[in-house]
Design an enzyme around this catalytic site. Structure first.
Site, PDB file in Angstrom:
ATOM      1  NE  ARG A  45      57.026  37.591   2.205  1.00 33.61           N
ATOM      2  CZ  ARG A  45      57.617  36.458   2.565  1.00 33.61           C
ATOM      3  NH1 ARG A  45      56.973  35.324   2.484  1.00 33.61           N
ATOM      4  NH2 ARG A  45      58.871  36.454   3.006  1.00 33.61           N
ATOM      5  CE1 TYR A  67      47.879  31.516  -0.829  1.00 35.05           C
ATOM      6  CE2 TYR A  67      47.523  33.883  -1.118  1.00 35.05           C
ATOM      7  CZ  TYR A  67      48.346  32.768  -1.207  1.00 35.05           C
ATOM      8  OH  TYR A  67      49.631  32.894  -1.684  1.00 35.05           O
ATOM      9  CG  ASP A  97      61.254  37.438  -9.623  1.00 30.93           C
ATOM     10  OD1 ASP A  97      60.262  37.471 -10.371  1.00 30.93           O
ATOM     11  OD2 ASP A  97      61.171  37.336  -8.386  1.00 30.93           O
TER      12      ASP A  97
END
Length: 722
Positions: A218, A255, A338
């Site tokens: 990332r 994006y 989560d």
């Protein structure tokens, strides 16, 4: 204290405050004690829960093990289902740089375009925009909103506060430093390595996260860097464009975010190729050389784009999965996000579903929820949320499968399921239905979409109404008439009906009652007038006989009692106007329909007498009760003449919930009535009835009186006779 008003604020097509749509708000009862809510974890889900529960008026404490000293930068999808919840909470991501998702472009690994979709028009079918936001900016906004001193309830955000044990029965947590805090509810929003989950599953090894076989790089790249390079410019020149390059077992997703100024990258690949670098956190540092090595077989133009990443800011983490846990809740402890359902990132729904969880929790825990009710509300929360979360968790696994996988995936179906949902609306309805089911013997009648129907006998929530203080004035005229004509008003073709007396004369009364101070009508009232045929018997199928007054028709001046009386009781009610003229010595009633007057009833020479010397009932005589006939037609033109329900109704006066208490009684020296059938044009819905009433001969007026009193029975004793 501020309640949920902001959560229920209305929005227009752009999500801004608008004039349409009114949302239910929490109870404003200032005496309601707020719950003490302990939230473990100040991530996106935990902070959203804090905001929503504070807006409900509760007192919130948030315990975050980190110091928030360093936060990782990445972008996040705010899909329509997510964005709708945030907007209800007053958070508009456009205000901190989120830009619309406007286009999807897919490539092969070598750079061939396989699909391009302009999403601007398709996205209009969702209530809320699909936005691409910077995670840090969203998190910061949530922190500010969660700790806003001007919001409802109270809040305390405690960082560097690691929770080590939880008592789910007493809703008590213990921190690493030995401090214990007790609340009414504990919410485990503590992520994939949740301490709270271990309590729910009894520390079972079956429900611990494990590597999915994939890891992900990332990082962020300034869009301007891509635009300045002719090779990479095509990838960045379209705003709101999400690009995916697919290899068989790896992919690159890119994006824009932050007003299209930053490009966010997620590069998913086999875990084994970067196992030395990757970890289970979000902030494991990797290196640019390793990134380019993993994607060496991809399009050189893409590699040039990847090479623009700052080597110091490339992070890598192992993508964790976990078996679906059997339940999220234990006594006063529940899970969120989560901690309950760690998602793989392939649909961008992890944070969104956590936000949905937070909304559902707030809905089922409005201000006024008692501490002893928390456990059952948490079971409801889990029942509302678990199926959807589990399904999206599975969708995410399928969406991330390798290209040569045999798993079937319906990406359009996944998107429609994910986006076509508003958890606030869904939970609100589920909570309503849960409350409705808990109402003992609730009255349901059309329209059922809005829940149990309030009426003369019960409130919307099933509380019994009282008619003790309601008032009545009943004027009745008893007359002698033809038994052979009256018996023609019995239900046609139905067995069991007869008069007590074999004679050809019989007695009936027109009895008109004005009701007032009716609790169920907000203290107002209405009028009714009916024909009561005295001395009637009904022989049941077992041979036993019930005697009373038969009520072939009851006219009322208000829709509400007509509908409730027909559907709940089976009384033969229709509308008519009833005008009463009360003077010192007379009492006149005129009945009509849309200005066409069909009845004129007059009592004259009224003299007050001692009420205790008189007997009688609402029917105008001393009857044991009322007999009527319920008939509900079956729907459908092919079912004309077929009943969906029909039976004899019996309302025994001696079982009335409220006994009428006459205060004044007046006897008339003279009484008369005139019924004018008019014609079908003037009485298009009543002529067939009024013309039959007009046929009844009046041999003699037997008596007339006016009775004023307090206490009105609710007729709840009316029931099928067999």
């Amino acid at each position: 204290m501020i309640r949920i008003d902001h959560v229920g604020s209305t929005t227009d097509a752009n999500g801004k405050n608008g004039a349409n749509g009114i949302h239910p708000v929490a109870s404003r009862a200032t005496s309601s004690r707020p719950l003490s809510v302990l939230i473990i974890g100040a991530g996106i889900g935990g902070l959203t829960a804090a905001i929503a529960l504070r807006k409900q008026g509760h007192d919130v404490q948030i315990f975050e093990q980190s110091a928030f000293s360093r936060e990782t930068g990445a972008a996040i999808h705010l899909a329509p289902n997510t964005n709708g919840i945030l907007r209800r909470l007053g958070i508009f991501a456009e205000e901190f740089g989120a830009n619309p998702m406007e286009k999807l472009t897919e490539y092969t690994a070598v750079g061939e375009v396989t699909r391009t979709i302009d999403l601007r028009e398709p996205n209009k079918e969702w209530q809320h925009p699909w936005l691409l936001a910077h995670r840090i900016e969203l998190h910061n906004k949530l922190k500010v909103a969660a700790t806003d001193p001007n919001e409802g309830g109270s809040v305390q955000l405690r960082t560097s506060s690691k929770v080590v044990t939880i008592d789910s029965v007493s809703a008590t947590i213990a921190l690493e430093d030995g401090t214990t805090i007790k609340g009414d509810i504990v919410i485990g929003a503590d992520g994939v390595h949740s301490v709270a989950r271990t309590v729910i599953v009894n520390d079972s090894d079956d429900y611990k996260p494990f590597g999915s076989g994939k890891s992900a790089f990332r990082f962020l790249v300034p869009r301007q860097l891509a635009l300045e390079d002719p090779v990479t410019k095509p990838f960045a020149e379209t705003q709101g464009n999400l690009l995916i390059w697919y290899g068989n077992d790896r992919r690159v997703v890119m994006y824009p975010t932050s007003d299209n100024s930053i490009l966010n990258f997620v590069c998913i690949h086999p875990e084994a190729e970067t196992s030395d670098d990757s970890g289970e956190g979000w902030d494991q540092t990797s290196n640019l050389e390793k990134l380019l090595q993993v994607y060496a077989s991809f399009d050189p133009a893409l590699l040039k784009l990847l090479a623009k990443a700052d080597p110091l800011n490339i992070k890598i983490w192992t993508l964790l999965d976990m078996k679906v846990i059997p339940n999220w809740t234990k006594e006063r402890l529940t899970l969120l996000g989560d901690a309950a359902h760690p998602f793989l990132p392939h649909q961008g729904q992890g944070a969104g579903v956590a936000i949905e969880d937070a909304a559902a929790l707030a809905v089922v825990l409005p201000l006024g929820t008692k501490s002893e009710e928390v456990a059952e509300r948490l079971v409801l929360y889990e029942d509302i949320r678990k199926e959807r979360a589990d399904k999206i968790q599975q969708f995410s696994r399928l969406a991330g499968a390798d290209l040569d996988s045999q798993d079937k995936k319906d990406m359009y179906g996944f998107t429609n399921y994910n986006f076509g949902h508003d958890e606030w609306d869904n939970s609100t309805q589920r909570f309503r239905e849960w409350q409705w089911k808990r109402i003992p013997n609730a009255y349901w009648r059309m329209p059922i979409a809005f829940g149990p129907m309030p009426g003369p006998r019960q409130t919307h929530m099933g509380l019994v109404r009282s008619g003790l203080e309601s008032t009545f004035t009943t004027a009745s005229i008893k007359f002698k008439t033809s038994r052979t004509m009256l018996q023609n008003l019995f239900p046609p073709g139905r067995r069991g009906w007869r008069f007590k007396s074999p004679g050809t004369v019989a007695y009936a009364s027109f009895s008109q009652t004005t009701l007032n101070k009716m609790e169920w009508l907000g203290g107002s009232g209405y009028k009714h007038i009916g024909l009561y045929v005295h001395g009637v018997e009904y022989e049941k199928k077992d041979g036993s006989v019930v005697s009373g007054s038969y009520l072939p028709i009851l006219f009322e001046s208000l829709t509400d009692p007509i509908v409730s009386g027909r559907e709940e009781l089976g009384m033969p009610k229709l509308y008519t106007s009833v005008d009463v003229y009360r003077r010192s010595n007379s009492y006149r009633m005129r009945t009509g329909w849309e200005g066409a007057l069909w009845g004129d009833f007059l009592l004259e020479g009224l003299t007050e007498v001692d009420p205790s010397t008189q007997t009688g009932s609402i029917s105008g005589d001393a009857d044991a009760g009322i007999l009527a006939y319920k008939y509900i037609p079956k729907a459908g033109k092919e079912n004309k003449g077929i009943a969906a329900e029909e039976h004899v109704v019996w309302d025994p006066f001696n079982e009335a919930t409220t006994t009428p208490r006459p205060q004044k009684t007046y006897i008339a020296s003279k009484a008369s009535f005139k019924i004018d059938p008019l014609d079908w044009e003037q009485l298009p819905t009543l002529y067939h009835i009024i013309s039959r009433l007009a046929e009844l001969p009046v041999y003699e007026i037997m008596g007339a009186k006016v009775v004023e009193g307090v206490g009105v029975p609710d007729v709840s004793t009316a029931r099928p006779i067999e």
